[in-house]
Design a protein around this motif. Sequence first.
Motif: not given
Length: 255
Positions: A24-33
């Motif tokens: 959900k968190n945008k920073i975590f989402r990018l890091l996950d990608m």
Amino acid sequence: PTFLELLANDLKNKYPIHIVSDKKNKIFRLLDMLCQFYKHIYKINLVIIDIYSSHAYYFGLIMAFVSKIHNKPYLLVLSGGNLGERLKYSSSFKSILNNSISNISPSKYLLEKFNNYNTFYIPNYLDLKFYPYKKREIITPKLLWVRSIHTIYNPQMAIFVLGEIIKSYPDATLCMVGPVKDNSRTKVISLIKELKLRDHIILTGKLEKKEWIELSKEYDIFINTTDFDNHPVTLLEAMALGLPVVSTNVGGIPY
């Protein structure tokens, strides 16, 4: 779920596919990608990237550049209704379009804007067995709205629409289905109070697809109030369910 999520689940029957990200968190989402990309880097044959015109647009840019650096072929799915505007001023966007092995547009609206960038038209689709068609013999002023509660979908307009309809049809109702994505919900609540419509509106929050499809049987008109749009699956779903659609005339909607 987005069109690409639906497509990925169908393609899983034939190909090994890894889908990211659900953070959900945008920073975590990018890091996950990025983490998942490097975790699977030796297995990757193709990177499919959904490109929206919202903040997620920048995630797409980053993943395209990372793919290019590591010589991984990537394909762009052009999903954002306002992407044509970005094309006018973003050299980075033009660069990733030119370096992709192909670009896919789910709407003829975007196909026209990106026809110089090796773009193919593959429309959004539905599996109709999940959408029981209801023929509405009598139309009542019961309105259904299904999108995220987000500025680009202009949820406040739905409230104003109900306010106008109720002048002629005092028993009119509106049901708004969708997760909250920004502070638009606060504005919606404030407007409901201002127009004294509290007894005529239901805000369900996020529902599973099966839940809102079942709910749709109780409503007769589907309204779409977006400021930007491409080829929204929700409108296809509404038509498949037998709901007449009233919409803003933007982006790919006329197509």
